[in-house]
Write an enzyme that holds these catalytic residues in place. Structure first.
Site, mmCIF file in Angstrom:
data_model
loop_
_atom_site.group_PDB
_atom_site.id
_atom_site.type_symbol
_atom_site.label_atom_id
_atom_site.label_comp_id
_atom_site.label_asym_id
_atom_site.label_seq_id
_atom_site.Cartn_x
_atom_site.Cartn_y
_atom_site.Cartn_z
ATOM 1 N N ASN A 10 0.850 -1.202 0.000
ATOM 2 C CA ASN A 10 0.000 0.000 0.000
ATOM 3 C C ASN A 10 0.885 1.252 0.000
ATOM 4 O O ASN A 10 1.569 1.553 0.969
ATOM 5 C CB ASN A 10 -0.900 -0.058 1.244
ATOM 6 N N GLY A 12 0.119 4.394 0.002
ATOM 7 C CA GLY A 12 -0.312 5.427 0.950
ATOM 8 C C GLY A 12 0.288 5.185 2.323
ATOM 9 O O GLY A 12 0.822 6.090 2.973
ATOM 10 N N LYS A 13 0.222 3.914 2.758
ATOM 11 C CA LYS A 13 0.809 3.555 4.052
ATOM 12 C C LYS A 13 2.312 3.738 4.022
ATOM 13 O O LYS A 13 2.905 4.246 4.964
ATOM 14 C CB LYS A 13 0.558 2.080 4.336
ATOM 15 N N GLU A 41 -2.185 -14.067 2.587
ATOM 16 C CA GLU A 41 -3.565 -14.186 3.039
ATOM 17 C C GLU A 41 -3.676 -13.779 4.507
ATOM 18 O O GLU A 41 -2.991 -14.323 5.369
ATOM 19 C CB GLU A 41 -4.050 -15.627 2.852
ATOM 20 N N ASP A 70 -1.304 -4.160 10.636
ATOM 21 C CA ASP A 70 -2.674 -4.438 10.260
ATOM 22 C C ASP A 70 -3.498 -3.354 10.908
ATOM 23 O O ASP A 70 -3.293 -3.013 12.072
ATOM 24 C CB ASP A 70 -3.137 -5.826 10.718
ATOM 25 N N GLY A 154 -8.011 5.714 1.867
ATOM 26 C CA GLY A 154 -9.019 4.872 2.516
ATOM 27 C C GLY A 154 -10.175 5.666 3.118
ATOM 28 O O GLY A 154 -10.832 6.472 2.448
ATOM 29 N N HIS A 181 -3.230 6.482 14.562
ATOM 30 C CA HIS A 181 -3.021 5.128 15.045
ATOM 31 C C HIS A 181 -1.683 4.586 14.547
ATOM 32 O O HIS A 181 -0.880 4.060 15.308
ATOM 33 C CB HIS A 181 -4.186 4.254 14.576
ATOM 34 N N ARG A 182 -1.412 4.740 13.242
ATOM 35 C CA ARG A 182 -0.181 4.188 12.670
ATOM 36 C C ARG A 182 1.035 4.947 13.182
ATOM 37 O O ARG A 182 2.058 4.356 13.522
ATOM 38 C CB ARG A 182 -0.245 4.241 11.137
HETATM 39 P P1 IMP Z 1 -4.646 -3.562 6.004
HETATM 40 O O1 IMP Z 1 -3.732 -3.329 4.836
HETATM 41 O O2 IMP Z 1 -5.208 -4.917 6.108
HETATM 42 O O3 IMP Z 1 -4.056 -3.044 7.282
HETATM 43 O O4 IMP Z 1 -5.897 -2.671 5.633
HETATM 44 C C1 IMP Z 1 -6.231 -1.599 6.371
HETATM 45 C C2 IMP Z 1 -7.393 -0.885 5.730
HETATM 46 O O5 IMP Z 1 -7.977 -0.098 6.774
HETATM 47 C C3 IMP Z 1 -6.977 0.096 4.652
HETATM 48 O O6 IMP Z 1 -6.998 -0.463 3.375
HETATM 49 C C4 IMP Z 1 -8.016 1.178 4.830
HETATM 50 O O7 IMP Z 1 -9.213 0.772 4.253
HETATM 51 C C5 IMP Z 1 -8.237 1.193 6.332
HETATM 52 N N1 IMP Z 1 -7.291 2.122 6.994
HETATM 53 C C6 IMP Z 1 -6.273 1.793 7.822
HETATM 54 N N2 IMP Z 1 -5.594 2.879 8.214
HETATM 55 C C7 IMP Z 1 -6.197 3.921 7.604
HETATM 56 C C8 IMP Z 1 -5.922 5.327 7.612
HETATM 57 O O8 IMP Z 1 -4.968 5.838 8.209
HETATM 58 N N3 IMP Z 1 -6.756 6.066 6.874
HETATM 59 C C9 IMP Z 1 -7.791 5.555 6.175
HETATM 60 N N4 IMP Z 1 -8.074 4.265 6.118
HETATM 61 C C10 IMP Z 1 -7.281 3.440 6.834
#
Ligand code: IMP
Length: 197
Positions: A10, A12-13, A41, A70, A154, A181-182
């Site tokens: 991701n 963005g992350k 998975e 996560d 997101g 949070h992150r």
């Molecule tokens: P992961 O990759 O399984 O952790 O998916 C987390 C999902 O949660 C993301 O694809 C977003 O949909 C949502 N999410 C997590 N953190 C954020 C954030 O900081 N902003 C917006 N959506 C987030």
């Protein structure tokens, strides 16, 4: 310099993670930059389980230090959905304009005090031959009544933070990282990594 792989695809992350960890003496690589094309998975039922699954798998594959996160959105009025299913909610390929509008519509009858929600993030670090550590953090907010803001990714355009009087999609990246949070989970994990380096 020690390599650290962050097990995400991701972008963005990854942008947020680079900014937060920029002062560590490490070479930080995304999965792609590490030459890995993986779909791992996530079949855990908690944020902790999923973060550990990802970090451990890539650590065993590469022998490097691996971080994984996560994260997700818990909407109280929807019994904490979408939670660990946030990325897959309404389908992985469904646009966030549609997902966000769906949540707004779901809360159409909710009273203001029933609009509470939070982003949760768990970071796992898998150290070769040295175990796995997790750190969890969250940020409290409320679901906005309309989609607002262009930053972030997101669910940011519907996540309204009262202290800032705007959504996390209206904050600039440094502001979001300072309170998110992150950001908080990664900053806690940064201290763990420093000990290891
Ligand atoms: P992961 O990759 O399984 O952790 O998916 C987390 C999902 O949660 C993301 O694809 C977003 O949909 C949502 N999410 C997590 N953190 C954020 C954030 O900081 N902003 C917006 N959506 C987030």
């Amino acid at each position: 310099m020690k390599k650290v792989i962050f097990a995400t695809s991701n972008e963005g992350k990854m942008r947020e993670i680079r900014e937060i960890l920029k002062d560590l003496e490490i070479e930080l690589l995304s999965l792609k930059e590490a030459g890995l094309d993986l779909e791992i998975e996530e079949n855990g039922t908690t944020f902790e389980e999923n973060a550990i699954i990802k970090a451990k798998y890539v650590m065993e594959l590469t022998g490097e230090i691996v971080l994984a996160d996560d994260s997700g959105l818990e909407v109280d009025y929807m019994d904490k959905a979408p939670g660990v299913y946030s990325a897959r909610f309404l389908g992985e390929d469904t646009s966030y304009d549609i997902k966000n509008q769906y949540i707004i519509d779901k809360l159409a009858a909710a009273k203001d005090e029933e609009r509470t929600a939070r982003f949760v993030c768990v970071i796992a670090a898998a150290f070769p031959n040295d175990g796995i550590v997790t750190r969890r953090a969250d940020i409290e907010g409320v679901i906005a009544k309309e989609i607002v803001g262009e930053n972030g990714f997101g669910y940011d355009p519907i996540f309204f933070v009262n202290e800032y009087n705007c959504t996390t999609a209206q904050l600039d990246p440094e502001q979001k990282n300072a309170i998110s949070h992150r950001g908080k989970a990664l900053n806690a994990m940064k201290e763990v990594i420093k000990e290891y380096l």
